[in-house]
Design a protein around this motif. Structure first.
Motif, PDB file in Angstrom:
ATOM      1  N   SER A  17      40.467  66.372  59.639  1.00  0.00           N
ATOM      2  CA  SER A  17      39.642  66.324  60.839  1.00  0.00           C
ATOM      3  C   SER A  17      38.195  66.655  60.467  1.00  0.00           C
ATOM      4  N   LYS A  18      37.269  66.181  61.289  1.00  0.00           N
ATOM      5  CA  LYS A  18      35.863  66.499  61.070  1.00  0.00           C
ATOM      6  C   LYS A  18      35.645  68.009  61.141  1.00  0.00           C
ATOM      7  N   PRO A 333      45.218  65.825  60.393  1.00  0.00           N
ATOM      8  CA  PRO A 333      45.332  65.326  61.771  1.00  0.00           C
ATOM      9  C   PRO A 333      46.112  64.029  61.903  1.00  0.00           C
TER      10      PRO A 333
END
Length: 352
Positions: A17-18, A333
């Motif tokens: 995920s970012k 994710p």
């Protein structure tokens, strides 16, 4: 001119995920050291640069900038907040796991109204929190689907604890309640019980329903393999209303002896303990006249008179595993959603 390397591009290449990449690059807590090493290695290889003027080509993590730690948002309804035997122990495990990771935690009890439908989900759920620091959401027990939908709209990963919601694609951590039901039924049948009574509250919790199904499965399997018939009857009570005890007592008192259960299952220990005490007030001894067994293994089960036979559920471990699942979802994710069930174990005591 070379293509700019962004946090999003690093996240895409690493399958993270970012949020996880940002935490790793900035030297903040919230990701494992293995994930941090992967992010830093790729950032160096691709020449990742900070976007701020005058910054170096070295990832920010090497400078370990100071900032507030992330927090796990824990959703806990008001009824469970005051329950010390089960949910408070699960919560204790969550807090311990957050501390180990350098995370903070925030506890809320979201209850959305019609007016909240047009409010941004973050403001409707917890307007006082800094959502930029929210690592994800842990939902303890049952909540209305409308609340779960609004939580999903925040874009944060969600982990359900001891509750299942098929329409919400998220990780679930629970005890194997089906196994718990099978365990108590098999145990009572091994004690040659002929008439088993279950005291439960249909619809109150998914765990109650699953335990009941486990009991029925065990009885059906037993009858298929045996010529001896064990009768089974369910008493559905309003659990939160204490009047159920006297109402049941009146029913049992007037029941013929050959129809009265010789073994009782409380769908949880609290029900089992209350009913065992009431039976003794009515003149029925345990285990002399009937056996009583519960599910949960709360502290009071070991100190009751007689001590209550029960099925142990690992409450602190359940909370710890929920935080582990949240961290896994942050770091991975795109992986398939998981349903993790912790196994249970029988604790025989004098009541059965």
């Amino acid at each position: 001119m070379s293509r700019k390397v962004s946090i999003q591009s690093l996240a895409d290449q690493l399958g993270l995920s970012k949020y996880a990449v940002s935490r790793a690059l900035s030297g903040k807590t919230g990701v494992s050291e293995a994930t941090r090493a992967r992010v830093l290695e790729l950032a160096r290889a691709l020449g990742y640069r900070q976007s701020t003027p005058g910054s170096s080509t070295v990832p920010t993590a090497i400078r370990a900038e100071q900032s507030e730690p992330p927090f796990a948002l824990i959703c806990m309804n008001q009824l469970n907040r005051g329950e010390p035997h089960y949910w408070q122990r699960v919560l204790s495990g969550m807090i311990s796991a957050c501390t180990e990771r350098g995370w903070h935690h925030a506890i809320v009890s979201p209850s959305l109204g019609v007016a909240d439908e047009h409010t941004p989900p973050e403001r409707a759920i917890a307007p006082h929190l800094d959502w930029e620091r929210c690592a994800g959401v842990i939902v303890m027990g049952a909540f209305p689907h409308s609340v779960l939908q609004r939580l999903a709209q925040t874009g944060r990963p969600i982990v359900l604890v001891d509750h299942q919601e098929p329409l919400l694609n998220c990780d679930t951590i629970s005890h194997d309640n089906l196994e718990a039901g099978i365990t108590v039924a098999r145990y009572l049948m091994s004690m040659q019980c002929r008439r088993i009574g279950l005291i439960t509250d249909d619809g109150r919790a998914a765990s109650f329903a699953q335990r009941k199904i486990g009991i029925e499965l065990a009885l059906n399997h037993f009858h298929a393999d045996s010529s001896r018939l064990t009768t089974f009857r369910e008493w559905n009570i309003p659990y939160e209303n204490g009047e159920w005890i006297d109402q049941m007592a009146a029913t049992i008192k007037n029941m013929p002896a050959d129809e009265r259960p010789d073994a009782w299952i409380g769908v949880n220990d609290d029900i089992a303990l209350q009913w065992m005490n009431k039976l003794q007030e009515m003149g029925f001894s345990t285990p002399g006249d009937c056996l009583v067994i519960g599910i949960d293994n709360v502290h009071a089960a070991a100190t009751s008179s007689p001590p209550l036979t029960t099925v142990n559920l690992c409450k602190e471990e359940l909370g710890q595993r929920a935080i582990e699942a949240l961290q896994r979802r942050i770091e991975r994710p795109g992986t398939p959603k998981e349903t993790v069930m912790l196994s249970t174990s029988l604790i025989p005591r004098e009541s059965a």
